[in-house]
Structure formats: C-alpha cells, structure tokens
Design a protein around this motif. Structure first.
Motif, mmCIF file in Angstrom:
data_model
loop_
_atom_site.group_PDB
_atom_site.id
_atom_site.type_symbol
_atom_site.label_atom_id
_atom_site.label_comp_id
_atom_site.label_asym_id
_atom_site.label_seq_id
_atom_site.Cartn_x
_atom_site.Cartn_y
_atom_site.Cartn_z
ATOM 1 N N VAL A 135 0.866 -1.183 0.000
ATOM 2 C CA VAL A 135 0.000 0.000 0.000
ATOM 3 C C VAL A 135 0.904 1.234 0.000
ATOM 4 O O VAL A 135 1.741 1.383 0.881
ATOM 5 N N ARG A 136 0.737 2.101 -1.012
ATOM 6 C CA ARG A 136 1.497 3.349 -1.054
ATOM 7 C C ARG A 136 0.687 4.439 -0.381
ATOM 8 O O ARG A 136 -0.499 4.594 -0.633
ATOM 9 N N VAL A 137 1.358 5.179 0.482
ATOM 10 C CA VAL A 137 0.700 6.218 1.270
ATOM 11 C C VAL A 137 1.493 7.511 1.151
ATOM 12 O O VAL A 137 2.725 7.496 1.169
ATOM 13 N N LYS A 194 -3.866 6.774 1.423
ATOM 14 C CA LYS A 194 -3.458 5.898 0.332
ATOM 15 C C LYS A 194 -3.469 6.614 -1.008
ATOM 16 O O LYS A 194 -4.361 7.415 -1.296
ATOM 17 N N CYS A 195 -2.491 6.259 -1.823
ATOM 18 C CA CYS A 195 -2.461 6.726 -3.211
ATOM 19 C C CYS A 195 -3.455 5.873 -4.002
ATOM 20 O O CYS A 195 -3.498 4.648 -3.844
ATOM 21 N N LYS A 197 0.156 -6.079 6.820
ATOM 22 C CA LYS A 197 0.091 -5.055 5.775
ATOM 23 C C LYS A 197 1.496 -4.514 5.515
ATOM 24 O O LYS A 197 2.240 -4.249 6.445
ATOM 25 N N VAL A 209 3.542 -1.394 3.801
ATOM 26 C CA VAL A 209 3.300 -0.017 3.379
ATOM 27 C C VAL A 209 4.575 0.639 2.865
ATOM 28 O O VAL A 209 5.679 0.297 3.296
#
Length: 126
Positions: A3-5, A37-38, A76, A78
């Motif tokens: 997950v990109r943030v 999130k992106c 998860k 990140v």
C-alpha cells in the motif's frame, strides 16, 4: 500487497500538526502525520494534496519531499512517502472527526506513533 501512502508533515513555526488514528483503523489509537493511500496511477504528490484537503481541510501550496519508508506490519506492507508541508491555505482540522493537535517538534517522541513513523519522528528532532 503493498500500500502506497502519502503523508504530510505539516509545520508552522516550531509546531507539527498530528492526528489520532480512529480505533477502527489499522494502527488505530496511535498518532500519525495526516495523509492517506495513493489511488491507482496517482502520484504521491497528488495524493498528498487530495488527502490533506479531505482529511484536514487545507490546500497545500508549498511542500518538499522528506523521506520514503517501507515497513512490513505483518498484516500489511506499506510504502510511506513523507512530505514536509510548509505553506497551506486554511486552518488544519480533523475533518473526519479525528482528534488533532499542534505539538512542538521536541515533544513528538512523547506521542505513540505507528512503528513506520518512528524514524520520521527521530529525523525531525535531530
């Protein structure tokens, strides 16, 4: 799944704006630098501006890249892209009902942050 943030280190004078994650969220009950999130195909810079508008009610007008941190929480993975936000229109608030605070940079270590944010806290107080 990664997950990109995008997260904003919102600064004014010697204070940093932080928000408390809701207990229902991943890493709930911990403080964070606001962001989110992106979306697919969205750059972290665009996500930063969108998320800070949605979460804090501000329009970012000046920011600079600070650091990217990858972290595996087990449940998860990140990739956090942190940006230092130095100018913005509006006054940051918890638009989604979250508790927020302006805290002196030197006080950041006394707040409980997710593991992936601790390196950022350490870098800010150097």
């Amino acid at each position: 799944m990664l997950v990109r943030v995008a997260a904003g280190i919102i600064v004014r004078d010697d204070l940093v704006f932080i928000a408390l994650r809701k207990s229902s969220q991943h890493q709930g009950g911990l403080w964070e630098f606001p962001g989110g999130k992106c979306e697919p195909m969205e750059s972290p810079e665009t996500a930063l501006q969108r998320e800070l508008k949605e979460e804090c009610g501000i329009a970012v007008t000046e920011y600079s890249f600070f650091k990217t941190i990858a972290h595996d929480y087990g449940d998860k993975q990140v990739e956090l892209c942190f940006y230092k936000v130095t100018k913005f229109d509006g006054e940051p608030v918890g638009s989604e009902g979250q508790q927020t605070a302006w805290v002196p940079v030197s006080d950041l270590p006394s707040y409980d942050f997710p593991e992936a944010n601790k390196e950022i806290v350490a870098d800010l107080i150097k």
